[in-house]
Design an enzyme around this catalytic site. Sequence first.
Site, short mmCIF file in Angstrom:
data_model
loop_
_atom_site.label_atom_id
_atom_site.label_comp_id
_atom_site.label_asym_id
_atom_site.label_seq_id
_atom_site.Cartn_x
_atom_site.Cartn_y
_atom_site.Cartn_z
N HIS A 213 0.82 -1.21 0.00
CA HIS A 213 0.00 0.00 0.00
C HIS A 213 0.86 1.27 0.00
O HIS A 213 2.05 1.23 0.23
CB HIS A 213 -1.02 -0.01 1.15
CG HIS A 213 -0.46 0.02 2.55
ND1 HIS A 213 -1.26 0.18 3.65
CD2 HIS A 213 0.80 -0.10 3.03
CE1 HIS A 213 -0.52 0.16 4.73
NE2 HIS A 213 0.72 -0.01 4.40
N GLU A 214 0.22 2.36 -0.34
CA GLU A 214 0.88 3.68 -0.41
C GLU A 214 2.05 3.66 -1.39
O GLU A 214 3.11 4.23 -1.13
CB GLU A 214 1.33 4.08 1.01
CG GLU A 214 1.64 5.56 1.21
CD GLU A 214 0.47 6.47 0.89
OE1 GLU A 214 -0.67 6.12 1.20
OE2 GLU A 214 0.72 7.54 0.30
N GLY A 215 1.83 3.01 -2.54
CA GLY A 215 2.88 2.90 -3.57
C GLY A 215 3.69 1.63 -3.36
O GLY A 215 4.43 1.52 -2.40
#
Lengths: 598, 598
Positions: A455-457
């Site tokens: 998550h978050e890239g």
Amino acid sequence: MRSTVDFLLHDWLKVESLCTRDRFADHSRETFDAVLDTCERIARDKYAPFNRLVDTQEPHFDGEKVILPQATHDAWAAYAESGMLAAAQDAQIGGMQLPYVVEAAANAFFAKASVSIGAGMLTTGNANLLMAHGSPMQRQVFAMNEFAGRWSGTMCLSEPQAGSSLSDVATKALPDGAGFEADPLGPRYRLFGNKMWISAGEHELTENIIHLVLAKIPDADGRPVPGTRGISLFIVPKKLVDTEGRLTGERNDVALAGLNHKCGWRGTTNTLLNFGEGKFRPGGQAGAVGYLVGQPGQGLRAMFHMMNEARIGVGLAATMLGMAGYEASLDYAKQRPQGRPITGAGKDATQPQVRIIEHADVKRMLLAQKAYAEGALALELYCARLVDEQHTGHETAAAEARLLLEVLTPIAKSWPSEWCLEGNSLAIQVHGGYGYTRDFPVEQYWRDQRLNMIHEGTHGIQALDLLGRKVVMDGGAGLKLLAGRMQASITRAGQVDGLAEHATALAGALQRLGAATKAAWATGVPEEALANATPYLQAFGHVVLAWIWLDVATAAAEPGRRAAMRYFFAYELPKIDAWLGVVAAREDVCRTMDEAWF
Amino acid sequence: MRSTVDFLLHDWLKVESLCTRDRFADHSRETFDAVLDTCERIARDKYAPFNRLVDTQEPHFDGEKVILPQATHDAWAAYAESGMLAAAQDAQIGGMQLPYVVEAAANAFFAKASVSIGAGMLTTGNANLLMAHGSPMQRQVFAMNEFAGRWSGTMCLSEPQAGSSLSDVATKALPDGAGFEADPLGPRYRLFGNKMWISAGEHELTENIIHLVLAKIPDADGRPVPGTRGISLFIVPKKLVDTEGRLTGERNDVALAGLNHKCGWRGTTNTLLNFGEGKFRPGGQAGAVGYLVGQPGQGLRAMFHMMNEARIGVGLAATMLGMAGYEASLDYAKQRPQGRPITGAGKDATQPQVRIIEHADVKRMLLAQKAYAEGALALELYCARLVDEQHTGHETAAAEARLLLEVLTPIAKSWPSEWCLEGNSLAIQVHGGYGYTRDFPVEQYWRDQRLNMIHEGTHGIQALDLLGRKVVMDGGAGLKLLAGRMQASITRAGQVDGLAEHATALAGALQRLGAATKAAWATGVPEEALANATPYLQAFGHVVLAWIWLDVATAAAEPGRRAAMRYFFAYELPKIDAWLGVVAAREDVCRTMDEAWF
């Protein structure tokens, strides 16, 4: 862990010096300590005891509501009451005006106690974004109620057909009738689309949920603008509100389409949300009511304004899972008798067994965890301190901090995600069979941790960001600046007893990293350079951590930290050559692999 | 996967040539294929569809019985009916007289379809052991009923206070009254003690469960003999039987004390068993009735007789989890559109997204998995072929095979456990967020896999076995023999187009491995050498796999295998230098770490 936090904040980063700045003038070591004490206490009392509970009592939908354990409600209430949601805000609106580095350190206690109960990072991020980009009314109505903990927030970026590829966002936003622009809460649109992987997207923890949603306003021909430049940002409350922040009683057209059932991190609901499917029809119409934030087409810019902090937040969560595993396995290793010394009188089977912490290989697994978790914590706090510098430093210092953050953020996000996962695996290994059971906490840490590389890239996205953008932008200015900081640390360490050889090793590693960066781009063909972006990210991360450890060791002769530093230089730093080898050679076996050959 | 198995068995290992040996004279490529076909079919129909079911419907105890899903009963029945339980046995007692390498390959299909439903490995191992060490009556009564699938078997080694430390086994065995030695089923004892981590220790899949239990017979003074030389082996049936193999109706004094709730591998019950606690009292007395196998004090030797096969079995299970993750993520990557090329016309957001298999970093993650799983499969089958050589080869060849197996078994067990775990993590990563949900199979593969570094000798135990015993025994004869085999492969590969540079790279790696082995032992102090046994195991494993890949590539110019080999030499083999560095330096930062410094 508290002593490590105190050491890093004060002996290493000297954060008390921030109190000479206007913004932090009312603060002192005492007020910082008080915040840390409070968070440590709440985390111990309201989070840690329920970490396994939230793993086993996964969120479920009863047909009307999403049910979470009572403990999660209690934890949220305690967190909201602590005032941490508004830690960064001005005192005049009830905020703490706390340096970000202290806020980050304080929030770390919650992540360690129960990463998936969570500590309002999304709500804080959401409200902070509105403070930066929203209208005065949007700040007043939405952000203020989020800071108070009355409402919570989400970030709605991904869609089922567009995970990492935001340019493919298909949610559309249509002007909501005549006079749509005159709504006091902001230009009013109706949104239609599906958003995937939305954390905390549905629950009953708070009276309302404020979704920040990326969507596209069709152009004059009614078509969505291709690419990311067509993306706008909208406030979409779950329940409609008036300008006084009161619920109107109408439910917005946002419906839970499904809960994701995850491998770990189960204390937080993760949802698929449908906007505008017509399940609820505010004003008799389908379409989720959304209020535009800022200008059309500027949505991604606004959303990514806080990206560095969000990514530091993920890195810190990963770090704290690593710390939790380290502490649990250290505790176990000190208690558990098993086996005997390899030689000497104690070897004899008539002698009592020794505790496993006496075995070299167990010490290796503990020292590796210490090097990963404490090193990562130092990196995250260093980056958090840069955020403060960017926001409150003098012009040049602020510009440099911004540039350093650009280069370091991919590492701050990815490195703990990868290496504290390895640490969590070692924590299981220290426990032997017991570590694989749900009677001990370490298998959960390992499962929870696995999310952080996604998550978050994702890891791959961070790698492309680093090698494809960050180290080449402005003619490599960021990399040069970072190399300068490292060089300064090398020079300082060279004058400290026992650190000279490590300083030399780091200098060599830095040189090889620079050479590989050049070699990767030597042909100027992005495909050739970026085929090995991930090994580059790994090597870059290890060089950064070696630097961090060297610098930490320069600040402290304490033998545990020295040993962790020595471990890192002996066992970890040499790994960079295998990674840099393929980078420098622009190895093409992967990118030229034909699909039919798999 | 079938084509890979066929290639490895026939094109690479030429197993059909075994049919010239007396024991396998009735076999041919056709009979081998028939066995593989049958196992592949049963695995597809009776195992694979239920892999997630057995994960979610974990075994539970209803107060009387352990309940498993019906699918597990059906799978066991189909497996027993296939005759695979007696695959290795003589035709005259109903066995298949199958080479072990073919048996192992056939069983691999079950491990891939559902590793935790399992395929009777423990039952086969138990019965094979009795065929080697039991009395004719023990073979007839116990082994034969296990081969028939009427009864199943366990191995009871570990105890709560003695996990890896078998010399601390505390279960005691007391002669069962006058005439205890005259029992036709074997000298009869009463056992008292607790056994931990017993897989398949309690269930209703079979009419009876035959436990093979390590316990100590007290000496003349009534004290247990210290160390492993005091350990004897006993047959302890769950339900008592007569010499005709009929249940007598009496329950033996073996009681389920608890089920372990694991992170994965949930299709198999894992138990804590109490022997002789008096819950059941056969003949009115407490104490579990057990029949001595072989001579007193020879228990560990008998139990470890089959250890190489057991460890190859674990390695193969790990390999198949890796293969399952590889296939699942390859399939996903071929379907899933996401993102666009980095440059060119396709980069434009107006163009359709491409499938993720077109991205270099996704190809890297797939190629790594292919290199791990297919390389591991080649290694396991190579070792299985050595087992056949040991059992049916001419004297010198058999002795060499035995020696090679001694050195390779720690790698066969540990390498797939570690690297196919990394592969399974990459399979999650290829799926992005979806891989972290329970809607896709890869998170389960990853959880199931994590057990393999723990059971059947932990990673640390394998490392001590390799560096502390296997490479130094007989003056390093095993290592020399292995180096000779590698050298022969290097010579062959040097004459094949496109392999010369890899042959040279392997020769260099082998040289550095040898030098590090010498340096580790240069001072002759075991503590100094063995402090880095795990990095040594890792480096050794990577050298072995590079050799296996080079040899496989020599046998096939097929581009996919060539690419996997190139991947391994470019990305993996260079990692050995970091590991060997600490080994050769006898790095002491871990072993000299003071407990107080953590």
